[in-house]
Design an enzyme around this catalytic site. Structure first.
Site, mmCIF file in Angstrom:
data_model
loop_
_atom_site.group_PDB
_atom_site.id
_atom_site.type_symbol
_atom_site.label_atom_id
_atom_site.label_comp_id
_atom_site.label_asym_id
_atom_site.label_seq_id
_atom_site.Cartn_x
_atom_site.Cartn_y
_atom_site.Cartn_z
ATOM 1 N N ARG A 131 -142.748 81.198 0.624
ATOM 2 C CA ARG A 131 -143.879 80.529 1.260
ATOM 3 C C ARG A 131 -143.993 79.092 0.738
ATOM 4 O O ARG A 131 -143.681 78.817 -0.414
ATOM 5 C CB ARG A 131 -145.179 81.274 0.954
ATOM 6 C CG ARG A 131 -145.194 82.711 1.423
ATOM 7 C CD ARG A 131 -146.482 83.380 0.988
ATOM 8 N NE ARG A 131 -146.509 84.796 1.367
ATOM 9 C CZ ARG A 131 -147.519 85.618 1.089
ATOM 10 N NH1 ARG A 131 -148.569 85.174 0.413
ATOM 11 N NH2 ARG A 131 -147.473 86.886 1.469
ATOM 12 N N ASP A 173 -146.931 75.778 0.851
ATOM 13 C CA ASP A 173 -148.316 75.452 1.170
ATOM 14 C C ASP A 173 -148.395 74.362 2.228
ATOM 15 O O ASP A 173 -147.397 73.717 2.564
ATOM 16 C CB ASP A 173 -149.045 74.986 -0.085
ATOM 17 C CG ASP A 173 -149.296 76.106 -1.075
ATOM 18 O OD1 ASP A 173 -149.353 77.276 -0.647
ATOM 19 O OD2 ASP A 173 -149.426 75.816 -2.282
ATOM 20 N N TYR A 183 -136.051 73.706 -5.749
ATOM 21 C CA TYR A 183 -137.095 72.816 -5.247
ATOM 22 C C TYR A 183 -136.926 71.420 -5.827
ATOM 23 O O TYR A 183 -136.353 71.233 -6.908
ATOM 24 C CB TYR A 183 -138.481 73.333 -5.639
ATOM 25 C CG TYR A 183 -138.979 74.505 -4.821
ATOM 26 C CD1 TYR A 183 -139.824 74.309 -3.732
ATOM 27 C CD2 TYR A 183 -138.610 75.806 -5.151
ATOM 28 C CE1 TYR A 183 -140.297 75.393 -2.996
ATOM 29 C CE2 TYR A 183 -139.076 76.884 -4.418
ATOM 30 C CZ TYR A 183 -139.925 76.673 -3.341
ATOM 31 O OH TYR A 183 -140.379 77.738 -2.614
ATOM 32 N N ARG A 211 -145.932 72.424 -8.545
ATOM 33 C CA ARG A 211 -146.932 71.352 -8.479
ATOM 34 C C ARG A 211 -147.731 71.276 -9.779
ATOM 35 O O ARG A 211 -148.144 70.197 -10.198
ATOM 36 C CB ARG A 211 -147.836 71.560 -7.276
ATOM 37 C CG ARG A 211 -147.132 71.299 -5.938
ATOM 38 C CD ARG A 211 -147.965 71.793 -4.771
ATOM 39 N NE ARG A 211 -149.269 71.174 -4.751
ATOM 40 C CZ ARG A 211 -150.292 71.660 -4.032
ATOM 41 N NH1 ARG A 211 -150.145 72.763 -3.318
ATOM 42 N NH2 ARG A 211 -151.464 71.038 -4.043
#
Length: 251
Positions: free
Chosen positions: A50, A52, A113, A200
């Protein structure tokens, strides 16, 4: 039913995230709508992870089961045509037929990422929705040194959202590197799986290290505190990119 693996790119700006939700458009929903428009089939497109609202993807992977045994390149082209007609910011980069046992989420060995920070005095124009703008000069070497305190097998309670649904905060972080190229600072992270807001949270804490507000020891202490209050501010979603997923048998 034939199963197809898709590699997908999307601009996360107009979406509530990858996952289909009732409160707005999603990348998953865009793909499912394209399949419905193309085939007349209502399907569930399953993603590797997933993302955001506002988070982008360069190499999200998903799988879908269809009744027709499509030639992969024709399915890719047809889906992209329907996505373009719908005005969606999603592109199917690659399609391949896979065995029934393949699962985009559960077959994944590692996820990669990238978090991008543009470190300069002037505000962003072209990349306003593509990176985190930080005015104050950052020491990327200090950020990298602090990041190494987080690599390995740890309880990452400090660096996960209070809304995280994972059963355990324990994860193994294989890589967390920080490098600078001119005004661009890149944070690259790799692991089999991540917690909600983990990267994050890393980026926000490492920014404090780059500003000299946290030392290497402070970052280690924050990890060991297992306390969300010890985390730096969560970095905005605009700088985060889902880059790639590794699977058994891939080159």
């Amino acid at each position: 039913m034939p199963r197809f693996r898709m590699t997908v790119e999307y601009d996360g700006t107009p979406y509530v995230g990858w996952q289909r939700q009732d409160n707005g458009r999603s990348a998953q929903g865009a793909l499912e709508a394209a399949v419905l428009s193309l085939t007349g089939e209502t399907v569930s497109v399953r993603g590797a992870g997933r993302t955001d609202s506002g988070v982008h993807a360069v190499g999200q992977v998903a799988h879908v089961d269809l009744t027709r045994d499509w030639q992969p390149h024709k399915l890719r082209n047809a889906l992209n045509a329907h996505l373009a007609t719908a005005g969606d910011s999603v592109s199917v980069l690659d399609v391949m037929a896979v065995a029934d046992g393949f699962d985009a989420r559960f077959s994944a060995l590692k996820r990669h990422y990238l978090y991008r920070i543009v470190n300069r005095p002037s505000r962003l124009a072209l990349e306003a929705k593509r990176a985190w703008w930080v005015k104050k000069d950052l020491d990327h070497d200090a950020m990298h040194a602090a990041a190494q305190q987080l690599v390995g097998h740890h309880d990452f309670t400090t660096f996960r959202s209070v809304h995280c649904q994972a059963q355990s905060p324990v994860r193994t972080l294989d890589r967390l590197d920080v490098a600078r190229n001119g005004e661009l600072i890149e944070i690259r992270a790799s692991a089999q799986s991540f917690l909600h807001n983990q990267i994050r949270s890393f980026a926000g804490t490492l920014k404090l290290a780059g500003e000299g507000k946290m030392s290497v020891g402070d970052v280690r202490a924050a990890l060991e505190a297992r306390d969300r209050k010890a985390c730096g501010p969560v970095a905005p979603p605009t700088g985060l990119y889902f880059m790639k997923v590794d699977y058994p048998g891939d080159p």
